[in-house]
Design an enzyme around this catalytic site. Sequence first.
Site, PDB file in Angstrom:
ATOM      1  N   TRP A 109      25.881  86.011  74.111  1.00 33.92           N
ATOM      2  CA  TRP A 109      24.488  85.932  73.652  1.00 33.92           C
ATOM      3  C   TRP A 109      24.358  86.486  72.239  1.00 33.92           C
ATOM      4  O   TRP A 109      23.363  86.244  71.565  1.00 33.92           O
ATOM      5  CB  TRP A 109      23.552  86.679  74.613  1.00 33.92           C
ATOM      6  CG  TRP A 109      23.603  88.186  74.596  1.00 33.92           C
ATOM      7  CD1 TRP A 109      24.710  88.982  74.649  1.00 33.92           C
ATOM      8  CD2 TRP A 109      22.471  89.079  74.535  1.00 33.92           C
ATOM      9  NE1 TRP A 109      24.354  90.311  74.651  1.00 33.92           N
ATOM     10  CE2 TRP A 109      22.987  90.412  74.580  1.00 33.92           C
ATOM     11  CE3 TRP A 109      21.085  88.904  74.472  1.00 33.92           C
ATOM     12  CZ2 TRP A 109      22.163  91.536  74.541  1.00 33.92           C
ATOM     13  CZ3 TRP A 109      20.272  90.042  74.443  1.00 33.92           C
ATOM     14  CH2 TRP A 109      20.803  91.331  74.467  1.00 33.92           C
ATOM     15  N   ASP A 110      25.365  87.220  71.795  1.00 38.01           N
ATOM     16  CA  ASP A 110      25.378  87.763  70.432  1.00 38.01           C
ATOM     17  C   ASP A 110      25.075  86.662  69.420  1.00 38.01           C
ATOM     18  O   ASP A 110      24.353  86.874  68.439  1.00 38.01           O
ATOM     19  CB  ASP A 110      26.757  88.369  70.116  1.00 38.01           C
ATOM     20  CG  ASP A 110      27.164  89.445  71.105  1.00 38.01           C
ATOM     21  OD1 ASP A 110      27.005  89.224  72.327  1.00 38.01           O
ATOM     22  OD2 ASP A 110      27.656  90.493  70.665  1.00 38.01           O
ATOM     23  N   GLU A 163      23.877  97.539  80.085  1.00 36.35           N
ATOM     24  CA  GLU A 163      24.976  97.346  81.040  1.00 36.35           C
ATOM     25  C   GLU A 163      25.343  98.616  81.821  1.00 36.35           C
ATOM     26  O   GLU A 163      26.296  98.599  82.592  1.00 36.35           O
ATOM     27  CB  GLU A 163      26.195  96.784  80.299  1.00 36.35           C
ATOM     28  CG  GLU A 163      25.947  95.368  79.794  1.00 36.35           C
ATOM     29  CD  GLU A 163      27.032  94.869  78.841  1.00 36.35           C
ATOM     30  OE1 GLU A 163      27.200  93.644  78.742  1.00 36.35           O
ATOM     31  OE2 GLU A 163      27.692  95.701  78.188  1.00 36.35           O
ATOM     32  N   LYS A 169      22.081 101.931  77.830  1.00 40.56           N
ATOM     33  CA  LYS A 169      23.215 101.685  76.926  1.00 40.56           C
ATOM     34  C   LYS A 169      22.770 101.139  75.570  1.00 40.56           C
ATOM     35  O   LYS A 169      23.306 101.500  74.530  1.00 40.56           O
ATOM     36  CB  LYS A 169      24.191 100.698  77.578  1.00 40.56           C
ATOM     37  CG  LYS A 169      25.404 100.390  76.690  1.00 40.56           C
ATOM     38  CD  LYS A 169      26.301  99.310  77.263  1.00 40.56           C
ATOM     39  CE  LYS A 169      27.374  98.924  76.269  1.00 40.56           C
ATOM     40  NZ  LYS A 169      28.180  97.785  76.706  1.00 40.56           N
ATOM     41  N   GLN A 170      21.804 100.214  75.579  1.00 45.75           N
ATOM     42  CA  GLN A 170      21.463  99.512  74.334  1.00 45.75           C
ATOM     43  C   GLN A 170      20.058  98.939  74.430  1.00 45.75           C
ATOM     44  O   GLN A 170      19.402  99.043  75.459  1.00 45.75           O
ATOM     45  CB  GLN A 170      22.464  98.387  74.079  1.00 45.75           C
ATOM     46  CG  GLN A 170      22.451  97.296  75.150  1.00 45.75           C
ATOM     47  CD  GLN A 170      23.612  96.327  74.982  1.00 45.75           C
ATOM     48  OE1 GLN A 170      24.749  96.677  75.230  1.00 45.75           O
ATOM     49  NE2 GLN A 170      23.311  95.109  74.580  1.00 45.75           N
TER      50      GLN A 170
END
Length: 688
Positions: free
Chosen positions: A298-299, A428, A496-497
Amino acid sequence: MADGKEDPTVFTSTSLPSDPRLLATVTNAYLGTRVYRDILHVNGVYNGAVGDTHRADIPSPVNVRMTVPGADSLAETFTLNTRTGTFSHVLQSTDYTATHQIYAHHSLVHLMAFSITIRRSAHTTQPITVQLQTPFVPKSQDLDLNQGPDFQGAHYIYGKTLVPEVEGAPCPTVHMLWTPVPQALMLRGEERERSWEFLMAVAESEEEVKRSYSKGLALIAAGSLHSSHAHAWAMLWRGCCIDLDGPLPLRQAIYGCLYYLLSAIPPRGNLGFLFHGISPGGLSNGTQGEDYWGHVFWDQDTWMFPNILLFYPEAARAILEYRIRTLEGALCNAQEQGYKGAKFPWESAATGREVCPEAIYGAQEIHVTGDVLMAFEQYYCTTQDQKLFREDGGWKLVGAVAQYWCSRMVWSEEEQCYHIKGVMPPDEYHYRVDNSVYTNAVAQRSLNFAADVARDFLIPVPEEWVDCAKKVKVPFDVEKKYHPEYDGYSPGEPVKQADVVLLGFPLMYPMSSEVRRNDLEIYEPVTELDGPAMTWSMFAVGWLELKEVQRAQSQLNKCFSNITEPFKIWVENSDGSGAVNFLTGMGGFLQAVLFGYTGFRITKTSLRFNPAFPNDINKLKVTGVSYFSNKMKFTITKEEIRIKVTELPRDPPAPALEAVLEESGQRFPLHEGQSVSFPTVAGWIQRS
């Protein structure tokens, strides 16, 4: 836009980084390598089955190091010039200068080349010798290479990869021609200056590799091989540039990000090859065990694509065509998991089948399917390119994604809404959760877009799409007025992000500014400080939306710990771990400038703007913004916005645009070659 004398587009150092992963990269859309690396990679050429598939390592004949043994007091510099897409190494003494340049040709994508130039600077008549160290061995662990007959003075090898990605799939063939490299080059006593050019061509057929090599030789003979490459870069920059009157490190970071991202996109015009997307570390990385093995995530669709779309819709289309070509693999992925429609893989290579080595991500991190469709939606809204959808496979993909989301939802009698269960959100750290707010919101957006396109094309909209979109649960805490990350999330749990903050941008999920602020304030302190580099860019965009510019800048400044010197290579995590040349982080950073400082938002009917930038930035210039085939230049200060249409295609004719101010309703027609200006307020561009 001067900040002292230093050029923000040129990165120079007297030494190389000790970690070879941080060396500059030279790539185009087809070929990529790091300087002084013994391997290179080719777009779409993978070796290995399923979870083992990785970019095939191809021996690199352009890995050459120039030295002058026994010379005293040589000044040495290494330079990456992002303007010309060229890396150079210069050795200078009182008597001479020796220059080594290497580049991947931007428009003739099958070619890489390097040159050595020796020039006398004093009236000596001594011969000058430079040595060329080349560890090249024509062998590969990923290809069965054979030697062919020399061609026009070049050596020739060719071979197939060893293991197909899936059973029965073809193994790609690679053909390579290169100019033999001598151990030394000498400038004779009577010569003042001399250049030697070395060429390499790589293609997937003998015919193409010979055609490309011959073309390169003809350009060398005409003295224009490097100048044709530099010209292609100049045209690229002319159609796409972000510059600002502000701190030099910020300007350098922007140029570095643009260089590495633009290096990865197809050139304008007929490609002549199938583009296989962009992996987190680009073509220069992705060997086995490195940089996610060169897989596409997906980046590409969420983090890199929006920047590419706003400048180069043709390159954005090539990314979408990659997803269309891999639709069959996505249909198989869904079927294997017991669902209908198309489920795009968490990690994709050549076929669209799931190639993630760890099953949990492919099974649970399903938001990628919605991320892919959001890229299609953004493209549709900025181009109205109906051909992609009607004739070139886009509509089939849109319908298949809508079908997948409907089959992935289950009805909850208790809550009277649809649930999506057992997923891993973008964060994640958590898995097998129900109703990830990001996943459900992106699924809803997929279904709404599919229905919109169906209506545009006068196709009956399946009742199920409308029902599922309307009734899917998007978790919201009414008391605390924020979005929990998933059912059962407790504020304070580490993340995480960037996850929930993505609801505001890029999803543009409707919410009040109070809720937007609460989401930012609840998740900012619990998000991993050393996590993936794109995270803080999205917090910055959120604070810019709320006009908290200094708070936004403090978030964006965290990204600088992911940028390494001297060549501005990004690392995924600020401790240096993870992918390198991390294009994902660069994409997020560019979005913070391109969509954050300007307030650009792509909607169904307009390109909105609402600028906000910090105190140390006085002016922002964005050149080459593309909307309905019009190319525009925006010059923004804290007092004034100036817009100029720089290109308006005649064939086919592009629609005329106008700028509309939100509060006053004032309209400003946009004519080619003319500037309009108005105070810095919110507004939008639309078809007039």
